[in-house]
Scaffold this motif. Structure first.
Motif, PDB file in Angstrom:
ATOM      1  N   GLY A  83       0.769  -1.242   0.000  1.00 22.17           N
ATOM      2  CA  GLY A  83       0.000   0.000   0.000  1.00 22.17           C
ATOM      3  C   GLY A  83       0.792   1.278   0.000  1.00 22.17           C
ATOM      4  O   GLY A  83       0.221   2.365  -0.061  1.00 22.17           O
ATOM      5  N   SER A  84       2.137   1.198   0.054  1.00 20.10           N
ATOM      6  CA  SER A  84       2.959   2.406  -0.003  1.00 20.10           C
ATOM      7  C   SER A  84       4.370   2.029  -0.432  1.00 20.10           C
ATOM      8  O   SER A  84       4.795   0.875  -0.267  1.00 20.10           O
ATOM      9  CB  SER A  84       3.004   3.109   1.351  1.00 20.10           C
ATOM     10  N   LEU A  85       5.094   3.010  -0.952  1.00 16.02           N
ATOM     11  CA  LEU A  85       6.466   2.755  -1.373  1.00 16.02           C
ATOM     12  C   LEU A  85       7.367   2.471  -0.174  1.00 16.02           C
ATOM     13  O   LEU A  85       8.252   1.613  -0.242  1.00 16.02           O
ATOM     14  CB  LEU A  85       7.005   3.947  -2.165  1.00 16.02           C
ATOM     15  N   SER A  86       7.131   3.175   0.921  1.00 14.36           N
ATOM     16  CA  SER A  86       7.977   2.975   2.092  1.00 14.36           C
ATOM     17  C   SER A  86       7.794   1.574   2.671  1.00 14.36           C
ATOM     18  O   SER A  86       8.776   0.909   3.036  1.00 14.36           O
ATOM     19  CB  SER A  86       7.675   4.025   3.154  1.00 14.36           C
ATOM     20  N   ALA A  87       6.553   1.100   2.740  1.00  9.17           N
ATOM     21  CA  ALA A  87       6.299  -0.251   3.265  1.00  9.17           C
ATOM     22  C   ALA A  87       6.854  -1.310   2.326  1.00  9.17           C
ATOM     23  O   ALA A  87       7.386  -2.329   2.767  1.00  9.17           O
ATOM     24  CB  ALA A  87       4.801  -0.454   3.471  1.00  9.17           C
ATOM     25  N   ALA A  88       6.733  -1.056   1.018  1.00 10.18           N
ATOM     26  CA  ALA A  88       7.279  -1.998   0.037  1.00 10.18           C
ATOM     27  C   ALA A  88       8.794  -2.068   0.155  1.00 10.18           C
ATOM     28  O   ALA A  88       9.385  -3.153   0.051  1.00 10.18           O
ATOM     29  CB  ALA A  88       6.874  -1.571  -1.371  1.00 10.18           C
ATOM     30  N   ALA A  89       9.428  -0.921   0.372  1.00 12.29           N
ATOM     31  CA  ALA A  89      10.886  -0.885   0.517  1.00 12.29           C
ATOM     32  C   ALA A  89      11.331  -1.654   1.759  1.00 12.29           C
ATOM     33  O   ALA A  89      12.304  -2.421   1.712  1.00 12.29           O
ATOM     34  CB  ALA A  89      11.363   0.561   0.585  1.00 12.29           C
ATOM     35  N   ALA A  90      10.598  -1.456   2.853  1.00 17.36           N
ATOM     36  CA  ALA A  90      10.952  -2.155   4.091  1.00 17.36           C
ATOM     37  C   ALA A  90      10.805  -3.662   3.926  1.00 17.36           C
ATOM     38  O   ALA A  90      11.651  -4.440   4.379  1.00 17.36           O
ATOM     39  CB  ALA A  90      10.069  -1.658   5.239  1.00 17.36           C
ATOM     40  N   THR A 112      15.113   3.219  -4.093  1.00 13.34           N
ATOM     41  CA  THR A 112      15.299   2.099  -5.024  1.00 13.34           C
ATOM     42  C   THR A 112      13.966   1.640  -5.582  1.00 13.34           C
ATOM     43  O   THR A 112      13.820   1.404  -6.788  1.00 13.34           O
ATOM     44  CB  THR A 112      16.002   0.925  -4.310  1.00 13.34           C
ATOM     45  N   VAL A 113      12.967   1.513  -4.715  1.00 11.68           N
ATOM     46  CA  VAL A 113      11.632   1.094  -5.165  1.00 11.68           C
ATOM     47  C   VAL A 113      11.033   2.142  -6.085  1.00 11.68           C
ATOM     48  O   VAL A 113      10.459   1.824  -7.134  1.00 11.68           O
ATOM     49  CB  VAL A 113      10.711   0.843  -3.960  1.00 11.68           C
ATOM     50  N   SER A 114      11.163   3.399  -5.709  1.00 12.47           N
ATOM     51  CA  SER A 114      10.609   4.490  -6.517  1.00 12.47           C
ATOM     52  C   SER A 114      11.241   4.520  -7.906  1.00 12.47           C
ATOM     53  O   SER A 114      10.550   4.692  -8.923  1.00 12.47           O
ATOM     54  CB  SER A 114      10.831   5.823  -5.812  1.00 12.47           C
ATOM     55  N   ALA A 115      12.557   4.342  -7.963  1.00 10.12           N
ATOM     56  CA  ALA A 115      13.257   4.352  -9.253  1.00 10.12           C
ATOM     57  C   ALA A 115      12.822   3.181 -10.122  1.00 10.12           C
ATOM     58  O   ALA A 115      12.581   3.342 -11.331  1.00 10.12           O
ATOM     59  CB  ALA A 115      14.758   4.313  -9.023  1.00 10.12           C
TER      60      ALA A 115
END
Length: 309
Positions: free
Chosen positions: A19-26, A34-37
């Motif tokens: 549900g979010s880039l930060s949670a996906a990154a973690a 890295t996820v955003s790129a």
């Protein structure tokens, strides 16, 4: 062919699931940058927006993102199967595992499952989704969960395979001072005149009402409510009885601390099975078959017959 990598797909699906880039990154053990790129590169290659960034940094899929997600999961699953096919002897299970479950079975099945995976399979990134039976089945077919847990009679959508986990017996939930509360079992005919409070979780209520009518009785349905805890409190106040396949520990009380009683329903017509559900004819990954084994053990450990031990 578009220059798309498996890593980009993994990060994109992690965003969908978390549900979010930060949670996906973690969850992916990488930085948010890295996820955003990776997501930006994927959207550039496809020339379409897959994720809409919302308030509070929430990330939701666009219609194109939902469609791509379904097919991307299939691609990733195929690659994983290919790796496993040449590495069947590997003892290490890893990667994401998404388990769906109906809310009434979740308190029984999910905590023990989560604990077992945490102790025995720490490289598995396990996550859970609770939803109504119809929604869970649709999520299985869409590839949004790898495995779902529900009752056999609820699984009515074609294209699904049911894996038995444990037999279950329907129980009537009554107040502690109900005239039948001290009984060891009850025929549904003995309760059918009382107000009935059922869980509003399609198709559960319709199935139970149909079974009662099939025995020649007309149920006196007073309320359909979406929360099992609310129903337990209503029953504790003597406002009616309810029916449930999931039986908690006998020490459980209502929200207000009032006692309730679960009585086995003796009519054989109400027999049921708790099952794990997967896509029919699809090759199951080792982590899914492992999850089924774990779920069977959890079901055994939490069987009503064991509460007295």
């Amino acid at each position: 062919m578009k220059d798309i990598t498996l890593r980009q797909i993994e990060y994109f699906l992690a965003v969908l699931d978390r549900g979010s880039l930060s949670a996906a990154a973690a969850a992916s053990n990488v930085s948010q940058a890295t996820v955003s790129a990776a997501l930006s590169q994927l959207e550039k290659q496809l020339n379409v927006t897959l994720i809409a960034r919302g308030p509070a940094r929430r990330a939701r899929p666009t219609s194109a993102g939902r469609e791509f997600g379904i097919r991307a999961r299939s691609v990733l699953a195929t690659v994983t199967e290919a790796v496993e096919s040449v590495n069947e002897d590997s003892a290490v299970l890893h990667g994401p595992l998404r388990i769906g479950c109906i809310p009434t079975a979740a308190p029984r099945m999910l905590p023990g499952t989560a604990s077992c995976f945490e102790r025995q399979f720490p490289d598995i990134d396990i996550s859970f989704v609770e939803a109504h039976p119809t929604t869970i089945q649709q999520m299985i077919l869409a590839g949004e969960v790898d495995l779902a847990v529900m009752y056999r009679k609820q699984a009515q959508i074609e294209g699904l395979k049911k894996h038995p986990l444990s037999e279950v017996q329907l129980h009537a939930l009554v107040s502690a001072d109900h005239p039948l509360a001290k009984r060891r079992g009850v025929d549904i005919a003995e309760l059918v005149g009382d107000p009935l409070i059922l869980l509003d979780s399609p198709p559960t209520a319709d199935l139970l009402i149909g079974q009662i009518r099939g025995l020649g009785h007309e149920p006196n349905v007073r309320w359909l409510l979406p929360n099992a805890e609310t129903i337990r409190s209503m029953v504790a106040w003597g406002l009616g009885f309810s029916l449930a396949n999931a039986v908690p520990h006998p020490d459980i009380r209502s929200f207000q601390g009032m006692k309730v009683t679960y009585l086995p329903v003796t009519n054989p017509e109400f027999s049921n099975t708790i099952v794990g559900v997967t896509v029919e004819d699809a090759r199951m990954l080792k982590k899914v078959t492992t999850a089924l084994d774990v779920l069977r053990q959890v079901a055994e450990d939490t069987a009503p017959s064991n509460w007295a031990n």
